[in-house]
Each structure stands twice: as structure tokens, then as C-alpha cells.
Write a protein that holds these residues in place. Structure first.
Motif, mmCIF file in Angstrom:
data_model
loop_
_atom_site.group_PDB
_atom_site.id
_atom_site.type_symbol
_atom_site.label_atom_id
_atom_site.label_comp_id
_atom_site.label_asym_id
_atom_site.label_seq_id
_atom_site.Cartn_x
_atom_site.Cartn_y
_atom_site.Cartn_z
ATOM 1 N N THR A 118 2.914 17.509 -8.735
ATOM 2 C CA THR A 118 2.647 16.121 -9.134
ATOM 3 C C THR A 118 2.052 15.995 -10.532
ATOM 4 O OG1 THR A 118 0.434 16.182 -8.120
ATOM 5 C CG2 THR A 118 2.267 15.423 -6.732
ATOM 6 N N ARG A 119 1.714 17.119 -11.166
ATOM 7 C CA ARG A 119 0.937 17.074 -12.406
ATOM 8 C C ARG A 119 1.587 16.213 -13.481
ATOM 9 N NH1 ARG A 119 1.926 21.653 -14.836
ATOM 10 N NH2 ARG A 119 0.984 22.869 -13.160
ATOM 11 N N ALA A 120 2.884 16.436 -13.752
ATOM 12 C CA ALA A 120 3.541 15.719 -14.841
ATOM 13 C C ALA A 120 3.538 14.206 -14.609
ATOM 14 C CB ALA A 120 4.967 16.228 -15.019
ATOM 15 N N ASN A 121 3.863 13.796 -13.384
ATOM 16 C CA ASN A 121 3.937 12.362 -13.098
ATOM 17 C C ASN A 121 2.566 11.713 -13.023
ATOM 18 O OD1 ASN A 121 6.763 11.999 -13.004
ATOM 19 N ND2 ASN A 121 6.842 12.861 -10.945
ATOM 20 N N LEU A 122 1.566 12.413 -12.482
ATOM 21 C CA LEU A 122 0.221 11.836 -12.443
ATOM 22 C C LEU A 122 -0.358 11.709 -13.849
ATOM 23 C CD1 LEU A 122 -1.494 13.440 -9.304
ATOM 24 C CD2 LEU A 122 -0.799 11.054 -9.620
ATOM 25 N N LEU A 123 -0.103 12.686 -14.699
ATOM 26 C CA LEU A 123 -0.576 12.583 -16.076
ATOM 27 C C LEU A 123 0.097 11.415 -16.797
ATOM 28 C CD1 LEU A 123 -0.814 16.319 -17.208
ATOM 29 C CD2 LEU A 123 -2.699 14.691 -16.982
ATOM 30 N N ALA A 124 1.406 11.235 -16.559
ATOM 31 C CA ALA A 124 2.101 10.104 -17.173
ATOM 32 C C ALA A 124 1.525 8.784 -16.678
ATOM 33 C CB ALA A 124 3.598 10.185 -16.855
ATOM 34 N N LEU A 125 1.224 8.700 -15.382
ATOM 35 C CA LEU A 125 0.640 7.479 -14.828
ATOM 36 C C LEU A 125 -0.746 7.235 -15.417
ATOM 37 C CD1 LEU A 125 0.946 5.167 -12.760
ATOM 38 C CD2 LEU A 125 -0.110 6.677 -11.061
ATOM 39 N N ALA A 126 -1.536 8.299 -15.529
ATOM 40 C CA ALA A 126 -2.886 8.159 -16.075
ATOM 41 C C ALA A 126 -2.855 7.718 -17.532
ATOM 42 C CB ALA A 126 -3.638 9.482 -15.949
ATOM 43 N N ARG A 127 -1.823 8.152 -18.264
ATOM 44 C CA ARG A 127 -1.711 7.795 -19.687
ATOM 45 C C ARG A 127 -0.898 6.535 -19.914
ATOM 46 N NH1 ARG A 127 -0.155 14.047 -20.906
ATOM 47 N NH2 ARG A 127 -2.260 14.869 -21.259
ATOM 48 N N ASN A 128 -0.446 5.879 -18.823
ATOM 49 C CA ASN A 128 0.393 4.681 -18.929
ATOM 50 C C ASN A 128 1.703 4.981 -19.651
ATOM 51 O OD1 ASN A 128 -1.657 3.042 -17.721
ATOM 52 N ND2 ASN A 128 -2.719 3.048 -19.687
ATOM 53 N N GLU A 129 2.243 6.171 -19.415
ATOM 54 C CA GLU A 129 3.504 6.576 -20.028
ATOM 55 C C GLU A 129 4.615 6.519 -18.996
ATOM 56 O OE1 GLU A 129 1.485 9.886 -23.048
ATOM 57 O OE2 GLU A 129 2.642 10.522 -21.286
ATOM 58 N N ALA A 162 13.239 13.392 -14.052
ATOM 59 C CA ALA A 162 13.289 14.372 -12.952
ATOM 60 C C ALA A 162 14.482 15.308 -13.086
ATOM 61 C CB ALA A 162 13.348 13.644 -11.615
ATOM 62 N N ASN A 163 15.539 14.885 -13.827
ATOM 63 C CA ASN A 163 16.739 15.704 -13.954
ATOM 64 C C ASN A 163 16.708 16.622 -15.178
ATOM 65 O OD1 ASN A 163 18.019 14.504 -11.693
ATOM 66 N ND2 ASN A 163 18.521 12.718 -12.950
ATOM 67 N N ALA A 164 15.641 16.496 -15.979
ATOM 68 C CA ALA A 164 15.561 17.329 -17.170
ATOM 69 C C ALA A 164 15.256 18.768 -16.779
ATOM 70 C CB ALA A 164 14.475 16.804 -18.109
ATOM 71 N N PRO A 165 15.824 19.744 -17.476
ATOM 72 C CA PRO A 165 15.528 21.147 -17.143
ATOM 73 C C PRO A 165 14.081 21.452 -17.434
ATOM 74 C CG PRO A 165 16.760 20.989 -19.198
ATOM 75 C CD PRO A 165 16.754 19.616 -18.605
ATOM 76 N N PRO A 166 13.411 22.253 -16.602
ATOM 77 C CA PRO A 166 12.011 22.568 -16.825
ATOM 78 C C PRO A 166 11.822 23.384 -18.090
ATOM 79 C CG PRO A 166 12.917 23.952 -15.087
ATOM 80 C CD PRO A 166 13.967 22.937 -15.430
#
Length: 279
Positions: free
Chosen positions: A146-157, A162-166
Motif C-alpha cells: 500500500t505504500r505507493a498509494n498511501l503516500l500519494a493520498l497523503a500528498r494529495n497526488e 497500477a499497470n506501470a512496470p515496477p
């Protein structure tokens, strides 16, 4: 909802367990507790299924979800997931019990321990010490998912694609332990992945938790509560639920429909019986 019941539906958290520590996390955990791997795996699966169910139920409230996000903001959980030597550390018991207190509480944790011990054929004492470690690793796996999405939510980004290669990791490879200490736990050394340590993350997660707890609004007018719930649900591989009253309404509606169907069928039977009596 139980992940253990269907071996093909163990979910993304189990996937993180089987990926971690160069795919040796389950074996390392078994050795740390002097258990055969099949017994350790059986106990872990029961515990993960129960913790996932607790998480799904408890994240319906603002206060609990906010507290869990605060816990996920700490770097310790992902380090436990990735570091064999931390399985036997006192600090792992502490942070694992922190997660259990928030997720399940004392009584539910005792029930999870008993079920896992019975399913795996191990003593409840071993299961009692194993559960906080599994809980800490569970939180580490959820943090990773969840790290990437929670950080985006916290930063209002915007949420990451989800389909991008890691991105390729630049973290140092983990050195697996080569022996045991006198306590029976690992005494080898490990390299902590450098990408796990993010001092700014704890502050961002704490701010997000405060906004959820206080019904704070995002700049575009959205409450972050449901977005955070959806992120958690995606990380766990379960369906997002939004409010206790909605769940109760759905149960009431299903019960009312069943009752109405039974009453309709009874009236039809009575009508047919009267028609037969007339003939």
C-alpha cells in the motif's frame, strides 16, 4: 471471508510472505521457532486469514483505520518482513503486539492463537510467541503493498499507475542467517534494504491519519476515508466495505428478502391447497 479455506485464494499478503527474504521467509520463521516447515506454514496461514478478516472488519471505523495507518508509517514492520534476524527480536514482539492490540484485541488474539495451534498441531505457547511475529510481518507486507498509494493520498497526488512496470530496486541483497544463537533464534547478520527507511513517511502517514480521524477534507473536497479503505482493501486483496450501517442494512435486506420469499411460497401453497379442496 477466510483466505485459508481456498489454497488458490491466499491473496497478495501471502504472496509477500513467499517473496520476502529471497523466498525463504517461511522456512526462516520455521527454523526460528524450531518447527517443521509444514507445521509453521499451517499456523501462519491460519493467522494470516484471521488477521485479514480482523483488518477487513476493523477498518470500517475512522479511529481504527487512522491508528493502523500510523502504525504502517513506521519503518519497523517492513524491516521485520525482510530481515530474518528480527524474527527473534524483542522489538518485533512489541510492534507485533501493537498491531494485534489495534486489529484484534486480547480476546480475539487468544482465539487466533488457539485455532492456529490446533490447525498446525503445535503448542499454544509456541503459537502465542509466533503470532506477534506473524502480525509484524503481516503489517510489513501490507505496508509494502500500500505504500505507493498511501503516500500519494497523503500528498494529495494522483495514485500511481497500477499497470506501470515496477521500478528496479537498488536495495542491497539480504544476507540470510547461517546459524542460531543460544536462544534458538537467528544470530546471523542481514543487510536492511535502503529503500525501506523513509523518515518523511512517518510524518506523512501521521498527517493522513489525523485527517481521517478528524474527518478532514482534502483540497478537492474529498474525505480521504474511503480512498484509504480502498487502498487497504486492494493491498489485502479483499472487497472494500464502507460503513457499519451499510453492512447492517445489506444483512437486513437479505434477511427481509428471504422472509418475503418464504411467505410468498407459503401463500402459494395455501392457495393451491384451497383450489384442490374446491375440486
Amino acid at each position: 471471508m477466510t483466505l485459508v479455506a481456498n489454497p488458490r485464494n491466499r491473496g497478495p499478503i501471502w504472496g509477500e510472505f513467499t517473496r520476502a527474504q529471497n523466498r525463504q521467509a517461511i522456512s526462516n520463521l520455521a527454523r526460528a521457532f524450531h518447527l517443521p516447515r509444514p507445521q509453521a506454514k499451517a499456523a501462519i496461514l491460519v493467522m494470516l486469514g484471521a488477521l485479514t478478516q480482523c483488518f477487513d472488519e476493523q477498518t470500517l471505523t475512522r479511529a481504527t483505520l487512522a491508528r493502523l495507518i500510523e502504525l504502517l508509517g513506521k519503518n519497523d514492520y517492513e524491516q521485520v518482513l525482510e530481515t530474518p534476524t528480527l524474527m527473534g527480536a524483542t522489538s518485533t514482539q512489541v510492534i507485533g503486539n501493537d498491531a494485534l492490540t489495534t486489529l484484534a484485541g486480547r480476546d480475539a488474539s487468544s482465539r487466533i492463537t488457539s485455532r492456529a495451534a490446533a490447525a498446525a498441531g503445535i503448542s499454544e505457547m509456541i503459537a502465542e510467541y509466533l503470532l506477534p511475529v506473524v502480525a509484524a510481518m503481516f503489517m510489513g507486507a501490507l505496508s509494502a503493498k500500500t505504500r505507493a498509494n498511501l503516500l500519494a493520498l497523503a500528498r494529495n497526488e494522483a495514485a500511481p499507475d497500477a499497470n506501470a512496470p515496477p521500478a528496479e530496486s537498488s536495495a542491497a541483497a539480504i544476507q540470510l542467517p547461517v546459524g542460531r544463537g543460544s536462544s534458538g533464534f537467528f544470530s546471523g547478520s542481514t543487510g536492511i534494504a535502503s529503500g525501506l527507511v523513509d523518515p518523511a513517511r512517518e510524518s506523512l502517514y501521521r498527517e493522513l491519519a489525523d485527517r481521517i480521524r478528524d474527518s478532514g477534507r482534502m483540497p478537492d473536497g474529498r474525505d480521504p476515508l474511503n480512498a484509504a479503505r480502498q487502498i487497504m482493501a486492494d493491498g489485502l486483496g479483499v472487497r472494500a466495505r464502507h460503513a457499519p450501517w451499510l453492512a447492517r442494512l445489506q444483512r437486513w435486506g437479505a434477511g427481509a428478502l428471504q422472509s418475503a420469499s418464504a411467505q410468498t411460497q407459503e401463500r402459494l401453497r395455501n392457495l393451491r391447497n384451497r383450489q384442490r379442496d374446491k375440486t
